[in-house]
Scaffold this active site. Structure first.
Site, PDB file in Angstrom:
ATOM      1  N   SER A 253      12.531 -30.825 -45.360  1.00 44.76           N
ATOM      2  CA  SER A 253      11.227 -29.462 -45.767  1.00 44.76           C
ATOM      3  C   SER A 253      11.422 -29.214 -46.638  1.00 44.76           C
ATOM      4  CB  SER A 253      10.795 -29.048 -44.168  1.00 44.76           C
ATOM      5  OG  SER A 253      12.020 -27.586 -44.121  1.00 44.76           O
ATOM      6  N   LYS A 254      10.717 -28.550 -47.112  1.00 43.82           N
ATOM      7  CA  LYS A 254      10.376 -27.908 -48.771  1.00 43.82           C
ATOM      8  C   LYS A 254      11.369 -26.625 -48.346  1.00 43.82           C
ATOM      9  CE  LYS A 254       7.314 -29.176 -47.026  1.00 43.82           C
ATOM     10  NZ  LYS A 254       7.041 -29.401 -45.356  1.00 43.82           N
ATOM     11  N   ARG A 255      11.990 -26.266 -47.757  1.00 42.98           N
ATOM     12  CA  ARG A 255      12.512 -25.423 -47.130  1.00 42.98           C
ATOM     13  C   ARG A 255      14.518 -25.610 -47.867  1.00 42.98           C
ATOM     14  NH1 ARG A 255      15.224 -24.404 -42.952  1.00 42.98           N
ATOM     15  NH2 ARG A 255      14.061 -26.367 -41.606  1.00 42.98           N
ATOM     16  N   HIS A 256      14.745 -26.843 -47.801  1.00 44.13           N
ATOM     17  CA  HIS A 256      15.525 -27.587 -48.258  1.00 44.13           C
ATOM     18  C   HIS A 256      15.881 -27.847 -49.739  1.00 44.13           C
ATOM     19  CE1 HIS A 256      16.051 -28.740 -43.779  1.00 44.13           C
ATOM     20  NE2 HIS A 256      16.343 -27.617 -44.643  1.00 44.13           N
ATOM     21  N   GLY A 257      14.871 -28.069 -50.606  1.00 42.20           N
ATOM     22  CA  GLY A 257      14.494 -27.812 -51.982  1.00 42.20           C
ATOM     23  C   GLY A 257      13.309 -29.297 -51.935  1.00 42.20           C
TER      24      GLY A 257
END
Length: 489
Positions: A253-257
């Site tokens: 997810s966006k959390r991971h970049g």
RNA sequence: GGCGCUAUCGUCUAGGGGUUAGGACGUGAGAUUCUCAAUCUUAAAACCCGGGUUCGAUUCCCGGUAGCGCUACCA
């Protein structure tokens, strides 16, 4: 009723069916890639279908973003894009056929009632499944209520007993008890189909032979199998592909970049590197070795097409590793012929608003010199600027380290010598510098390092004398003589 | 919670009833000395746990555990 034999008739027909509720993300791109690879390998047809029945969350911009991502990756489709939003009649018709065949029924329960009942069931420790209360409403009553204008959804009538299974090309036989399957909604009360209806109706209508999609759909598959049977349609081959996870092993997810494929383009990744990297996430050649007996990992798209098979798809999820992607990128940039790399570099310059002030020949020469050490296309517009224009910055840390003390003054003098030189080759420039160093009684390395910073603005660069030749005699002289006025530190 | 799927170095993976369990990325060390983000050499690093089958399981079977997925009138 026994299933009709799976459609193995060649050539296969496969599809990528994204929902335009976001840009093309890494997982979707990999699914698209596998479908494309399979179609190209088998001489089949690759269809693009946009699943935009969720009007709230879908948008044209997202559709365009998905197409852009696919084009960047070189995934060309043979048919489509088809839009589900324009095929609503087919779904209504399909739902009607299911009702007529006794496989589906109108449901008058409101969303609120359903939510409440679900909540109650959960609270009292029961399974929050639809209680099928509308399933047994007499036909006449149902018809009358619909005629009276009462909103109704259409639900599929899941068989009460038994089990539903399918043979997955990746996971093997997967079986679900029908008792665990809910009477799922086919058509919403507003006439818009749910996912289960639209996919199956379209997959049948488009005569798809293989459904290659994310493993998150495994649990949906038995419901769809039931629908195929109710519609008396032959079953396609299902091939579920494991998911791509972030470094913490949760769903990417966006959390991971970056999760959008286009973001990788913007990071200076070359499309072939990304495609190669993606192809090896969840798929393997089965240990194909190179000449040195090592596992091969770099594959051209032709090789990928030739090698691809459903059997090579693994069952377990894979973590997206940025470092490995970066490695693929350097490999590709390093090995590209300049002719192939140059257009990509020029595109990068355009994006960065950078204009090279060099001849084609000089540009080609510099790219050749630089490509073995580029990490990304970005480097050509940032760290490598000095090779293509006279507008470049001097890295402060490098200057502090190598342009201190009397070094600038010496470089000015050295620059004058280069200006006066009658020959300007790698050998002659090196000989000149070393002689100059000896004359001044200092180590050649001091001048080499200082020159590197003065000439390129960087503390790291290819062999200094190769750089000099690439830059040319006058530029070298000028930049060295300018060294003294460069702000240090 | 229910249902389903999965499990080899940190990561991607090869392999498979008997192997020194292989490769790659990353990491450590060394070499090169004209820098390193280049190159070469090299090192450390894995079969989730417990039963069973077997002469022998990392490999086959069962159970556990963990992770992931699904559990909507989203897709």
């Amino acid at each position: 009723m026994p299933d009709l034999p799976p459609q193995q008739a060649k050539p296969p027909r496969v599809r990528f069916a994204p929902s335009p509720t976001g840009y093309l993300h890494v997982g979707g791109a990999r699914t698209a890639l596998f479908n494309w690879l399979f179609a190209r390998h088998t001489g089949g047809t690759f269809i693009l279908r946009i699943e935009d029945t969720d009007f709230e969350r879908s948008s044209d911009a997202m559709v365009e973003g998905i197409l852009e991502g696919m084009r960047w990756l070189g995934l060309d489709w043979d048919e489509g894009p088809f839009f589900q939003s324009r095929r609503l009649d087919l779904y209504k018709e399909t739902a009607a056929i299911s009702v007529a065949g006794g496989h589906a029924y109108p449901c008058f329960c409101s969303k609120e009632d359903l939510d409440n009942r679900r909540k109650e069931a959960t609270a009292s420790g029961h399974q929050p499944m639809y209680d099928r209360r509308c399933r047994h409403i007499a036909k006449e009553e149902a018809v009358a209520r619909i005629a009276a204008g009462e909103p109704a959804a259409i639900r599929f009538a899941v068989p009460e007993g038994g089990a539903t299974s399918f043979d997955d090309a990746v996971f093997g036989k997967v079986e679900f008890q029908n008792a665990d399957l809910e009477d799922f909604v086919l058509l919403r009360s507003d006439g818009i189909p749910t996912y289960h209806l639209s996919v199956v109706a379209d997959d049948i209508d488009m005569r798809l032979t293989h459904i290659i999609r994310g493993a998150d759909h495994i649990s949906n598959t038995p419901k769809q199998v039931l629908l195929y049977r109710a519609l008396e349609a032959p079953l396609p081959v299902f091939a579920h592909v494991p998911l791509i996870l972030g470094p913490d092993k949760t769903r990417l997810s966006k959390r991971h970049g970056a999760t959008s494929v286009i973001a990788y383009k913007q990071m200076g990744i070359v499309p072939e590197a990304f495609r190669n990297f993606l192809s090896l996430l969840g798929w393997t050649t089965g240990g194909l070795k190179d000449a040195n007996g090592k596992d091969r990992e770099i594959f051209s798209s032709e090789e990928l097409v030739n090698l691809f098979s459903l059997e090579g798809i693994s069952k377990s999820n894979a973590v997206f590793d940025n470092d490995k992607l970066a490695w693929f990128n350097t490999e590709y940039i390093r090995n590209y012929p300049v002719a192939q790399l140059k257009p990509l570099v020029e595109q990068e310059w355009k994006l960065a608003g950078f204009t090279p002030t060099r001849s084609e020949k000089e540009i080609t020469h510099a790219i050749e010199l630089l490509k073995p050490r580029a990490r990304s296309l970005k480097d050509f517009a940032s760290a490598f600027r000095g090779y293509f224009s006279d507008e470049y910055e001097i890295d402060a840390a490098a200057a502090a380290k190598f342009l201190s003390g009397n070094v600038p003054a010496l470089l000015v003098e050295l620059g004058a010598r280069y200006l006066a030189a009658t020959e300007f080759t790698e050998a002659s420039t090196e000989a000149l510098l070393r002689a100059f160093a000896e004359e001044k009684g200092i180590k050649a390395g001091v001048l080499i390092n200082g020159s590197r910073v003065a000439l390129t603005g960087q503390g790291v660069a290819p062999s200094l004398f190769a750089v000099m030749v690439a830059l040319g005699q006058h530029r070298v002289a000028a930049r060295l003589q300018k060294a003294v006025v460069q702000p240090v530190g």
